[in-house]
Design a protein around this motif. Structure first.
Motif, short mmCIF file in Angstrom:
data_model
loop_
_atom_site.label_atom_id
_atom_site.label_comp_id
_atom_site.label_asym_id
_atom_site.label_seq_id
_atom_site.Cartn_x
_atom_site.Cartn_y
_atom_site.Cartn_z
N UNK A 130 0.83 -1.21 0.00
CA UNK A 130 0.00 0.00 0.00
C UNK A 130 0.86 1.26 0.00
N UNK A 131 1.90 1.26 0.85
CA UNK A 131 2.76 2.44 0.94
C UNK A 131 3.49 2.67 -0.38
N UNK A 132 4.05 1.62 -0.95
CA UNK A 132 4.78 1.76 -2.22
C UNK A 132 3.85 2.25 -3.32
N UNK A 133 2.61 1.80 -3.31
CA UNK A 133 1.65 2.24 -4.33
C UNK A 133 1.33 3.72 -4.27
N UNK A 134 1.60 4.36 -3.14
CA UNK A 134 1.32 5.79 -3.00
C UNK A 134 2.54 6.67 -3.26
N UNK A 135 3.67 6.06 -3.63
CA UNK A 135 4.91 6.83 -3.81
C UNK A 135 5.23 7.07 -5.28
N UNK A 136 4.21 7.22 -6.09
CA UNK A 136 4.45 7.48 -7.51
C UNK A 136 5.00 8.88 -7.74
N UNK A 137 4.65 9.82 -6.84
CA UNK A 137 5.13 11.19 -6.96
C UNK A 137 6.30 11.40 -6.00
N UNK A 138 6.63 12.65 -5.71
CA UNK A 138 7.75 12.97 -4.85
C UNK A 138 7.49 12.52 -3.42
N UNK A 139 8.56 12.07 -2.74
CA UNK A 139 8.45 11.65 -1.35
C UNK A 139 9.74 12.00 -0.61
N UNK A 140 9.62 12.03 0.72
CA UNK A 140 10.76 12.32 1.59
C UNK A 140 11.13 11.06 2.35
N UNK A 156 10.39 -1.06 -6.85
CA UNK A 156 10.16 -0.29 -8.07
C UNK A 156 10.19 1.21 -7.84
N UNK A 157 10.91 1.69 -6.83
CA UNK A 157 11.01 3.12 -6.55
C UNK A 157 12.23 3.71 -7.23
N UNK A 158 12.14 4.98 -7.57
CA UNK A 158 13.22 5.69 -8.25
C UNK A 158 13.83 6.73 -7.32
N UNK A 159 15.15 6.87 -7.39
CA UNK A 159 15.82 7.89 -6.59
C UNK A 159 15.43 9.29 -7.04
N UNK A 160 15.00 9.43 -8.28
CA UNK A 160 14.59 10.75 -8.77
C UNK A 160 13.35 11.26 -8.03
N UNK A 161 12.55 10.34 -7.50
CA UNK A 161 11.34 10.75 -6.77
C UNK A 161 11.64 11.13 -5.33
#
Length: 615
Positions: A183-193, A251-256
């Motif tokens: 659930x958490x990963x699914x909400x990190x499509x945009x910028x995150x801290x 599947x997270x990107x460092x750019x985000x």
């Protein structure tokens, strides 16, 4: 020859050289089941085409056998003793069959409820941070006893069907922890801290914990992302490899990742091989924040040699009483005889930030009892409690550490931003300036215990004043060194704190396009009402819907973590979950399920579990 050709035309050769026959097409017509077949001893299945099902042996006959003659032949050959039975016999058998079907349906319903109850109890056990064996050893027997006493034995028997073994609870917790992370990963499509910190568990393994903060549809939320074990060293490169592997797996990107908050350890901030330097190679725009709570602890740690000697002497007195069980028992009995409210001193722990203030307050509270005890045991430290100058400095340390503890406690908590933490640190600095000026005039009312002691004892105030003013001056300097340009940076964000009370000077520091949007926002009475009824983050998420650029810029200031409090709190939970008796526990999913504010999707988990059971 013709017959051979016919056979070859009805077959084909596959790629492996084997001859395979064509699939026989299903018949478009089939026989229907008739109610009078019940009188013979057969019912039908629910599949298409229907098949005859024998009452006696449960054998399924082909649809083509759905004829009275074929059914009677089955009875003669398989159940000869039942041929010719009267219709009442078959009606009774039909009733028994239907009863068995109802029993099977109730069993499946009970099984589904037992599965749901198993997951619910597993979640409670995980949230309570208890061993998984407690469900089978305590909770289930207790529930059975309650059901037998308050309800009946049937209810107790149903409770016994709930699976609550140690391995079952472990699987349930792993499943729920995995669902929360998804659930958490699914909400990190945009910028995150990102917030990171590392600690050692009871078994000596280094555990790396990460939290994320992101903007959702209505507010800013923060959740745990992972808890990974560091197998070898804990260098910056090792930490980066673990985090990068977790990012790739999710599947997270460092750019985000827009910002990261850590402490100032060398493994984190090293210019060449530190974690931040390694991350900047992946994303040069990432912003690093030094934890505000760590900075406050470092700024308040230093003190003059005179006060340091007073603190060390106090610790020696406490250790003389607390480190020996006999002395601790005798001191407790002495306090009870003297009618003291507390009967024990507190041990000092260097790594606990609030320790110094608490131990000194307790020592001052029991100073008469401590003095008596030291005299009885002929300790050389007994003379310290006759020295009024030493006691005055001890009172000051107890007061100033209490104030520092209050500041530290105010900086802790969830959903904090750099704005409100800077405000609290700035307020403490202004109070420290006030205390310093008051003490220069020998006004010690800002330190209650010191003021009471000086009022009741004949003490030379001049040397005490010099020590206190010197310490407060050094404290202010250290805070400014760890929080450089805090006032200026904080003032630049006043438009985020309250866009309706923004001065012209502060507004002019923004680009003209943002000034225009701010004027529109400040003139919107609907947004002004929203500002009064919601949190700051909720307000700017609402503004983003009408003014995307301005709302996004404000959220960029609120999104970064200001401290590593969440990681520190998770380490406290870790010590409860992973104990000496559970030192082989796989910590990640247990910790995530225990502390996550995001609940698992029970309906989805139960449907998947039931589908696996049915297969």
């Amino acid at each position: 020859m013709k017959s051979w050709l016919k056979r070859s035309s009805n077959s084909f050769e596959n790629t492996e050289g084997q001859v395979a026959k064509k699939a026989k097409p299903e018949p478009s017509k089939f026989r229907l089941y008739l109610e009078e077949y019940v009188l013979i001893g057969f019912t039908s299945t629910s599949c298409i085409p229907p098949k005859a099902l024998c009452f006696f042996c449960g054998e399924k006959l082909a649809n083509s056998s759905m004829k009275p003659a074929h059914l009677q032949r089955h009875l003669k050959t398989k159940h000869g003793c039942h041929v010719g039975k009267p219709p009442d016999f078959f009606k009774r058998k039909l009733s028994e069959f239907r009863s068995s079907q109802d029993t099977m349906l109730k069993a499946s319903t009970t099984s589904a409820k037992a599965l749901e109850a198993s997951y619910a109890v597993s979640l409670l056990v995980a949230k309570a941070k208890k061993p998984f064996t407690i469900a089978e050893d305590l909770l289930l027997p207790a529930a059975v006893v309650l059901a037998e006493t308050m309800l009946d034995k049937n209810a107790a028997e149903k409770l016994k069907t709930v699976p609550l073994s140690n391995d079952t609870i472990c699987r349930r917790v792993d499943k729920m922890g995995t669902d929360i992370v998804e659930q958490v990963v699914g909400k990190l499509s945009d910028s995150f801290s990102l917030q990171l910190d590392e600690s050692t568990d009871v078994s000596g393994n280094a555990q790396l914990v990460a939290f994320v903060r992101y903007v959702d549809t209505d507010d800013i939320y923060e959740h745990i992302l992972f808890c990974k074990s560091l197998e070898g060293k804990t260098t910056g490169e090792d930490i980066f490899n673990v985090v990068n592997a977790a990012f790739c797996e999710s599947g997270l990107s460092w750019k985000s990742c827009s910002s990261i908050c850590t402490d100032a350890a060398a493994s984190m901030t090293g210019s060449a091989k530190g974690l931040i330097a390694r991350i900047k190679k992946e994303n040069p725009d990432v912003m690093w924040t030094h934890c505000v709570i760590h900075r406050e602890a470092l700024a308040s740690k230093k003190m003059s040699p005179v006060l340091h000697d007073v603190l060390n002497s106090s610790i020696k007195v406490i250790n003389f009483i607390k480190s020996r069980p006999l002395n601790a028992r005798l001191f407790r009995r002495l306090c009870e005889n003297m009618g003291a409210e507390h009967t024990q001193l507190l041990l000092h722990t260097e790594v606990r930030w609030l320790s110094r203030g608490r131990i000194l307050n307790r020592l001052l509270e029991l100073r008469s009892e401590v003095h008596t005890f030291l005299i009885e045991h002929r300790s050389p430290h007994a003379t310290l409690f006759q020295d009024t100058d030493w006691l005055a400095k001890l009172c000051y340390l107890a007061d100033i550490f209490s104030k520092l503890n209050e500041l530290n406690m105010s900086l802790q908590g969830k959903d904090t931003s750099i704005l409100n933490l800077y405000d609290k640190v700035g307020g403490f600095l202004k109070k420290t300036e006030l205390w310093r000026m008051a003490c220069e005039q020998e006004d010690f009312t800002c330190f209650p215990q010191l003021d009471d002691f000086l009022s009741s004892e004949d003490v030379d105030r001049a040397p005490v004043k010099l020590v206190i003013v010197g310490h407060l001056t050094k404290l202010i300097q250290d805070f400014h060194s760890y929080f450089p340009d805090m006032e200026e940076k904080s003032a630049q964000l006043d438009w985020v704190r309250n866009p309706f009370l923004l001065s012209e000077a502060n507004r002019s520091k923004l680009p003209v396009t943002y000034q225009e949007k701010l004027l529109e926002v400040s003139s919107d009475r609907g947004l002004q009402m929203k500002f009064a009824m919601s949190t700051l983050s909720q307000f700017w998420v609402c503004v983003k819907q009408e003014h995307p650029d301005l709302g996004q810029k404000a959220l960029e200031q609120l999104l970064p973590f200001a401290s590593t409090y969440l990681c520190e709190a998770s380490f406290s939970a870790m010590t409860v979950i992973k104990t000496k008796q559970r030192n082989r526990l796989c910590l990640e999913k247990s910790l995530i399920t225990a502390i996550a504010s995001l609940p698992p999707r029970m309906k989805k988990i139960l449907s998947e579990a039931q589908a696996q059971v049915s297969h």
